[in-house]
Design a protein around this motif. Structure first.
Motif, PDB file in Angstrom:
ATOM      1  N   ALA A  44       0.832  -1.212   0.000  1.00 13.77           N
ATOM      2  CA  ALA A  44       0.000   0.000   0.000  1.00 13.77           C
ATOM      3  C   ALA A  44       0.868   1.264   0.000  1.00 13.77           C
ATOM      4  O   ALA A  44       0.445   2.325   0.456  1.00 13.77           O
ATOM      5  N   GLU A  45       2.094   1.160  -0.501  1.00  6.97           N
ATOM      6  CA  GLU A  45       3.006   2.316  -0.553  1.00  6.97           C
ATOM      7  C   GLU A  45       2.830   3.068  -1.877  1.00  6.97           C
ATOM      8  O   GLU A  45       2.430   2.475  -2.879  1.00  6.97           O
ATOM      9  N   PRO A  46       3.192   4.397  -1.898  1.00  8.14           N
ATOM     10  CA  PRO A  46       3.177   5.126  -3.179  1.00  8.14           C
ATOM     11  C   PRO A  46       4.144   4.489  -4.187  1.00  8.14           C
ATOM     12  O   PRO A  46       5.107   3.822  -3.785  1.00  8.14           O
ATOM     13  N   ALA A  47       3.898   4.723  -5.468  1.00 15.10           N
ATOM     14  CA  ALA A  47       4.645   4.053  -6.534  1.00 15.10           C
ATOM     15  C   ALA A  47       6.137   4.376  -6.538  1.00 15.10           C
ATOM     16  O   ALA A  47       6.949   3.593  -7.009  1.00 15.10           O
ATOM     17  N   ALA A 103       6.179  16.747  13.770  1.00 11.73           N
ATOM     18  CA  ALA A 103       5.444  17.057  12.534  1.00 11.73           C
ATOM     19  C   ALA A 103       6.128  16.416  11.330  1.00 11.73           C
ATOM     20  O   ALA A 103       5.470  15.964  10.386  1.00 11.73           O
ATOM     21  N   LEU A 104       7.455  16.347  11.383  1.00 15.22           N
ATOM     22  CA  LEU A 104       8.192  15.703  10.282  1.00 15.22           C
ATOM     23  C   LEU A 104       7.898  14.199  10.259  1.00 15.22           C
ATOM     24  O   LEU A 104       7.703  13.614   9.193  1.00 15.22           O
ATOM     25  N   GLY A 155       2.388  10.136   6.750  1.00 14.63           N
ATOM     26  CA  GLY A 155       1.239  10.473   5.916  1.00 14.63           C
ATOM     27  C   GLY A 155       1.334   9.909   4.507  1.00 14.63           C
ATOM     28  O   GLY A 155       0.349   9.727   3.832  1.00 14.63           O
ATOM     29  N   ARG A 156       2.554   9.613   4.036  1.00 10.36           N
ATOM     30  CA  ARG A 156       2.799   8.990   2.725  1.00 10.36           C
ATOM     31  C   ARG A 156       2.176   9.773   1.572  1.00 10.36           C
ATOM     32  O   ARG A 156       1.779   9.173   0.566  1.00 10.36           O
ATOM     33  N   ASN A 157       2.065  11.109   1.717  1.00  7.91           N
ATOM     34  CA  ASN A 157       1.563  11.929   0.619  1.00  7.91           C
ATOM     35  C   ASN A 157       2.614  11.942  -0.496  1.00  7.91           C
ATOM     36  O   ASN A 157       3.700  12.487  -0.311  1.00  7.91           O
ATOM     37  N   LEU A 193       6.376  13.500   0.032  1.00  8.29           N
ATOM     38  CA  LEU A 193       7.203  12.494   0.700  1.00  8.29           C
ATOM     39  C   LEU A 193       8.698  12.679   0.427  1.00  8.29           C
ATOM     40  O   LEU A 193       9.515  12.578   1.343  1.00  8.29           O
ATOM     41  N   ALA A 194       9.047  12.973  -0.831  1.00  5.02           N
ATOM     42  CA  ALA A 194      10.467  13.088  -1.181  1.00  5.02           C
ATOM     43  C   ALA A 194      11.139  14.188  -0.365  1.00  5.02           C
ATOM     44  O   ALA A 194      12.236  13.991   0.179  1.00  5.02           O
TER      45      ALA A 194
END
Ligand SMILES: [Zn+2]
Length: 214
Positions: A93-96, A171-172, A178-180, A184-185
């Motif tokens: 379920a991680e970003p590509a 917050a970091l 949050g995996r936005n 994210l980068a």
């Protein structure tokens, strides 16, 4: 009579066919598995076999360096390489754009050949090796920052502002959790920048000793 016999025998056949088909399509189905000391690697794409030497070499070096820091990785670790980007997304379920993800002693990665082609394979193995060995419960920003500093990924980070330098540590960590995909980068770069300064100031051994007290 004959019709009845045909019906009776075709049902189990159909069931076996369905089960075999489900097994082939199963996201956890792995065609190949190899053992290298305490490390096992499973993969589905036969071409990934060509990358095993790189994986073993990166793992051995990382394990040796982690041990020297007083953070030996677990004795049994499993790397599960996905068969495709879609398979990786389904499993984690991680970003590509994420190369790998570690849960305890299990490392899920993108297809090994894909990581090799993008030049990320050795650094990814080294990054995830750190996660298998890191003390339990350390904050996310510290875990990711240290993994990126240890792996060497941070060395090629962009130099400009991340836009996140004013974020508190908590917050970091939330930003990383949050995996936005669009932010994210920058969060990874910011985390590595902070931990890089920490390691430069205090040295690896001192930082690792402090982690044990968290
Ligand atoms: Zn990580």
């Amino acid at each position: 009579m004959r019709r009845g016999w045909v019906k009776a025998s075709s049902k189990p056949n159909r069931l076996i066919q369905t089960l075999l088909f489900a097994l082939l399509l199963s996201p956890t189905a792995q065609a190949f598995q190899v053992q290298h000391g305490g490390l096992s690697v499973s993969y589905s794409d036969p071409r990934d076999r060509l990358q095993l030497g790189t994986v073993f070499k990166a793992w051995d070096a990382a394990a040796r360096d982690l041990k020297a820091l007083g953070l030996p990785p677990p004795t049994q670790v499993r790397i599960e390489a996905a068969s495709s980007a879609a398979d990786f997304a389904r499993r984690t379920a991680e970003p590509a754009n994420i190369a790998a993800s570690t849960q305890g002693a299990v490392i899920s990665t993108q297809r090994l050949t894909a990581l090799a082609l993008s030049g990320r394979l050795p650094l990814t193995i080294r990054h995830e090796a750190f996660h298998t060995a890191q003390p339990a419960g350390i904050p996310r920003w510290l875990a990711e920052g240290l993994a990126r500093t240890f792996s060497g990924e941070a060395a090629s980070d962009p130099q400009g502002p991340t836009g996140l330098s004013r974020l508190s540590s908590d917050a970091l960590s939330e930003e990383l959790l949050g995996r936005n995909p669009t932010r994210l980068a920058a969060a990874y770069v910011e985390a590595a920048r902070r931990t890089g300064q920490l390691v430069k100031r205090r040295g690896w051994k001192e930082v690792i000793k402090e982690l044990g007290k968290l």
